[in-house]
Enzyme design. Structure first.
Site, PDB file in Angstrom:
ATOM      1  N   GLU A 488     -55.875  21.054   7.177  1.00 25.88           N
ATOM      2  CA  GLU A 488     -54.683  20.615   6.783  1.00 25.88           C
ATOM      3  C   GLU A 488     -53.689  21.076   5.672  1.00 25.88           C
ATOM      4  O   GLU A 488     -52.428  21.516   5.705  1.00 25.88           O
ATOM      5  CB  GLU A 488     -54.283  18.625   7.572  1.00 25.88           C
ATOM      6  CG  GLU A 488     -53.098  17.907   7.448  1.00 25.88           C
ATOM      7  CD  GLU A 488     -52.216  18.316   7.705  1.00 25.88           C
ATOM      8  OE1 GLU A 488     -51.933  19.269   8.798  1.00 25.88           O
ATOM      9  OE2 GLU A 488     -51.096  18.049   7.496  1.00 25.88           O
ATOM     10  N   GLU A 495     -47.100  26.527   5.174  1.00 28.80           N
ATOM     11  CA  GLU A 495     -45.833  26.217   5.791  1.00 28.80           C
ATOM     12  C   GLU A 495     -45.153  26.150   4.507  1.00 28.80           C
ATOM     13  O   GLU A 495     -43.745  26.366   5.024  1.00 28.80           O
ATOM     14  CB  GLU A 495     -45.917  25.549   6.537  1.00 28.80           C
ATOM     15  CG  GLU A 495     -46.149  23.725   6.724  1.00 28.80           C
ATOM     16  CD  GLU A 495     -45.762  23.097   7.380  1.00 28.80           C
ATOM     17  OE1 GLU A 495     -45.863  22.898   8.636  1.00 28.80           O
ATOM     18  OE2 GLU A 495     -47.236  21.740   7.557  1.00 28.80           O
ATOM     19  N   HIS A 511     -70.649  33.508   6.253  1.00 31.26           N
ATOM     20  CA  HIS A 511     -70.846  34.795   7.251  1.00 31.26           C
ATOM     21  C   HIS A 511     -69.961  35.671   7.437  1.00 31.26           C
ATOM     22  O   HIS A 511     -70.225  35.990   8.661  1.00 31.26           O
ATOM     23  CB  HIS A 511     -71.298  33.131   8.839  1.00 31.26           C
ATOM     24  CG  HIS A 511     -71.913  32.447   9.086  1.00 31.26           C
ATOM     25  ND1 HIS A 511     -73.163  33.031   8.997  1.00 31.26           N
ATOM     26  CD2 HIS A 511     -72.642  31.061   8.307  1.00 31.26           C
ATOM     27  CE1 HIS A 511     -75.113  31.742   8.636  1.00 31.26           C
ATOM     28  NE2 HIS A 511     -74.088  30.764   8.164  1.00 31.26           N
TER      29      HIS A 511
HETATM   30  C1  F6R Z   1     -46.935  21.004  10.264  1.00 34.97           C
HETATM   31  C2  F6R Z   1     -46.534  20.011  11.399  1.00 34.97           C
HETATM   32  C3  F6R Z   1     -46.317  20.955  12.915  1.00 34.97           C
HETATM   33  C4  F6R Z   1     -46.243  19.827  13.778  1.00 34.97           C
HETATM   34  C5  F6R Z   1     -46.818  20.546  15.287  1.00 34.97           C
HETATM   35  C6  F6R Z   1     -46.951  19.814  16.233  1.00 34.97           C
HETATM   36  O1  F6R Z   1     -46.317  19.864   8.993  1.00 34.97           O
HETATM   37  O2  F6R Z   1     -45.747  19.427  11.643  1.00 34.97           O
HETATM   38  O3  F6R Z   1     -47.687  21.562  12.676  1.00 34.97           O
HETATM   39  O4  F6R Z   1     -47.574  19.081  13.577  1.00 34.97           O
HETATM   40  O5  F6R Z   1     -45.204  20.722  15.790  1.00 34.97           O
HETATM   41  O6  F6R Z   1     -45.531  18.858  16.453  1.00 34.97           O
HETATM   42  P1  F6R Z   1     -45.689  17.136  17.301  1.00 34.97           P
HETATM   43  O7  F6R Z   1     -47.187  16.480  16.519  1.00 34.97           O
HETATM   44  O8  F6R Z   1     -44.104  16.704  17.476  1.00 34.97           O
HETATM   45  O9  F6R Z   1     -46.484  17.636  18.515  1.00 34.97           O
END
Ligand code: F6R
Length: 615
Positions: A488, A495, A511
């Site tokens: 995360e 991003e 590895h």
């Molecule tokens: C990263 C982020 C995205 C969402 C992904 C899934 O900060 O927000 O990676 O986690 O697009 O989105 P949901 O949870 O709405 O399915």
């Protein structure tokens, strides 16, 4: 993932469109546009702007030229899929006569075939989008004398793909026709106003009387009334949406950006999510789950499905399910799951994790699991979202609306709720002792306090992070509970700050990837005190020996870790089982600080959209 808003029956329709688009911008912000019927001249006004991140603001200046006596009006904010983010590709799209306008969210899969037919019949298309074919199809039926509603119905009967659309026509200046398949859309009424929106937040300023459109339903929205029908024209009673959010929760409330606001809302998000669902004795209750305990007790496998940050929460949950429920568990990236021959059956509990409840990859994976016979639970933050409606059971995180594109509070709420689900499964299966249950429940119940402490250290975290604002090459390492946190942390940095960052299991570096470690590389490691701490620190030594700079997430007062690394981000110590909820907080601040130092827009990072409704 585009945003749609439509208003009819309001003199200030344009102002409402712009205000709605501002709230919807998080869904996409490559370009924006509006189309407004003029009740006096009988014409159709259109304005569009393509400016990354600034489209809605510039559009608000352009609507000054809109009709003074507006009828039906629609607006759109776009996240480009087919066709570059230019003005000509911005919505609304017009038909050949310039009297019908349409906005669309989703993908029209057979658009090439439809376009070839339209071109052959003499239509002039002006964009590279898949969406534009829809308005020309509507035009053909309207030219043959059909009403706008009937024209939309006929158009949709030949379309393959996912869509939410809103259409207006100068010939019926007070009507908006709205329809959806997979992509969400709600309609609503207030006194003499009708509204259409792709999410609740954008409609709340107008009304709380909102209805969710079902699959393949078509709504005819007029001032003060809504009629809903199926594609074959048969009437349908629309389903009321329960709204628990206030408009204020979707505003910045004095913070410089939504991301800061949402980071600061994390303690509340975690507390609210667990509220009333677990007590100190370990009694768990998940009200909307709707799957009887006896059935849960017979589950043989848990399959978690998600994308992005939600997938990282699923990775943490896999460990929790194994630990507390003693069940085999797997976490899959949703876009991969449906294309592999996963073995899923009636004794599988599939848990689709999605903040928005709309991510199309997760939705399709959930449907696939359901087709294969699994019981399916949607764990989502958005009440009545598409996934919530289709699943057998629901678990709502109670994080409130999340507007910043990067997940923060919803991610923490997911982690907490998934921990609770694992405990719940452990309890109904009798896989966990009463003592362990109470201990775990106690840890969960005090989690929000630790999150509050961590969030309260924002300035200190920022000060440390500023020292690393120049980084270009970063590894995030962790083991066991630290690994989903590392994933995360890396995603957040990528991003938001546009920095190349890779996450790895700390023990796996040797590895292969260790050959990339040299002076100038930053290694961020989750090094809180677990039974694996010594192993993690041995991996840290391997990085330092090759010249890497090491920044560690470490327990408060852990001087030994502090001595072994270059800098620390201290966190309050919590039980390892739920530590991801706390340990991810300093990494959010790290990404935020590096992104801001580089002048990036943290709420609207480039190329991204909050809700990903394309595959
Ligand atoms: C990263 C982020 C995205 C969402 C992904 C899934 O900060 O927000 O990676 O986690 O697009 O989105 P949901 O949870 O709405 O399915």
């Amino acid at each position: 993932m585009c945003g749609i808003i439509g208003v009819t029956g309001a003199r200030d329709a344009c102002a409402r469109l712009v205000a709605g688009l501002e709230l919807l911008e998080y869904r996409g912000y490559d370009s924006a546009g509006v189309a407004v019927c003029d009740r006096v001249s009988g014409d159709l006004f259109r304005a569009r702007v393509a400016e990354h991140g600034g489209s809605v603001e510039r559009l608000s200046g352009r609507v000054a030229d809109a009709p003074e006596d507006p009828g039906a009006a629609i607006g759109h904010t776009r996240w480009a899929t087919h066709g570059r983010p230019t003005e000509e590709n911005a919505h609304p799209h017009l038909d050949c006569t310039g009297r019908i306008a349409l906005v669309h969210n989703g993908i029209i899969e057979n658009h090439r075939e439809l376009a070839a037919g339209l071109d052959g019949r003499g239509h002039k298309r002006t964009s590279q989008t898949d969406s534009e074919v829809l308005v020309h199809l509507v035009e053909e039926s309207a030219a043959a004398g059909a009403s706008l509603t009937e024209s939309v119905r006929r158009c949709l009967s030949v379309v393959r793909g996912d869509f939410a659309i809103a259409v207006v026509s100068a010939a019926e200046p007070e009507v908006i026709v709205a329809a959806r398949r997979t992509s969400p859309l709600i309609v609503g009424v207030a006194a003499s106003v009708g509204i259409v929106a792709s999410d609740v937040a954008a409609a709340l300023a107008t009304t709380r009387e909102l209805y969710a459109l079902g699959e393949d339903e078509v709504a005819t929205v007029r001032p003060g009334t809504v009629e809903v029908a199926a594609l074959d024209g048969s009437r349908v009673s629309p389903r009321r949406v329960e709204v628990s959010w206030s408009v204020q929760r979707a505003l910045k409330g004095g913070y410089p950006d939504f991301m800061s606001k949402e980071i600061h809302e994390q303690p509340q998000a975690v507390r609210d999510t667990l509220l009333g669902r677990v007590d100190a004795s370990g009694r768990t209750e998940i009200e909307e789950l709707a799957i009887p305990d006896e059935e849960l007790a017979s589950v043989e496998r848990v399959q978690l499905l998600a994308c992005g940050s939600s997938y990282h929460a699923a990775l943490a949950a896999r460990q929790a399910v194994e630990r507390w429920a003693r069940l085999p568990a797997e976490a899959d990236v949703a876009s991969e799951f449906r294309h592999r021959s996963a073995v899923v059956g009636p004794r599988t509990l599939a848990v689709a994790v999605s903040q928005s409840g709309e991510t199309v990859d997760s939705l399709h994976a959930m449907r696939e699991a359901s087709r294969a016979g699994a019981r399916v639970v949607a764990l989502t933050n958005v009440v009545d979202s598409v996934m919530a409606r289709e699943a057998d059971g629901i678990m709502y995180t109670r994080a409130g609306p999340e507007i910043g594109v990067a997940s923060t509070k919803s991610h923490l709420a997911q982690l907490a709720l998934l921990d609770l689900l694992a405990l719940h499964l452990g309890r109904v299966r009798g896989a966990i002792s009463g003592e362990e249950l109470a201990e775990a429940a106690g840890a969960l119940l005090s989690l929000h306090e630790a999150v509050e402490t961590a969030v309260g250290r924002g300035d200190a975290y920022r000060a440390v992070a500023e020292r690393f604002a120049h980084v270009e090459d970063v590894y995030f390492l962790g083991r066991r509970s630290g690994l989903p946190v590392a994933y995360e942390g890396a995603l957040k940095l990528k991003e938001l700050a546009y920095v190349r960052a890779e996450a790895y299991p700390a023990g796996e570096m040797k590895h292969g990837p260790i050959s990339l470690v040299e002076p100038g590389v930053l290694v961020v490691v989750v090094a809180t005190r677990t039974t694996l701490w010594e192993k993690v620190m041995a991996n840290v030594e391997e990085m330092r020996a090759r010249g890497a700079t090491v920044l560690a997430v470490a327990d408060d007062g852990d001087e030994e870790t502090e001595r072994l690394v270059d800098a620390v981000l201290p966190v309050p110590h919590v039980a390892e089982a739920c530590s991801a909820v706390v340990n991810v907080v300093p990494l959010q601040f790290l990404a935020y600080t590096v992104a801001r130092a580089r002048g990036n827009d943290v709420d609207r990072p480039r190329n991204l959209a909050k809700v990903v409704t394309v595959e």
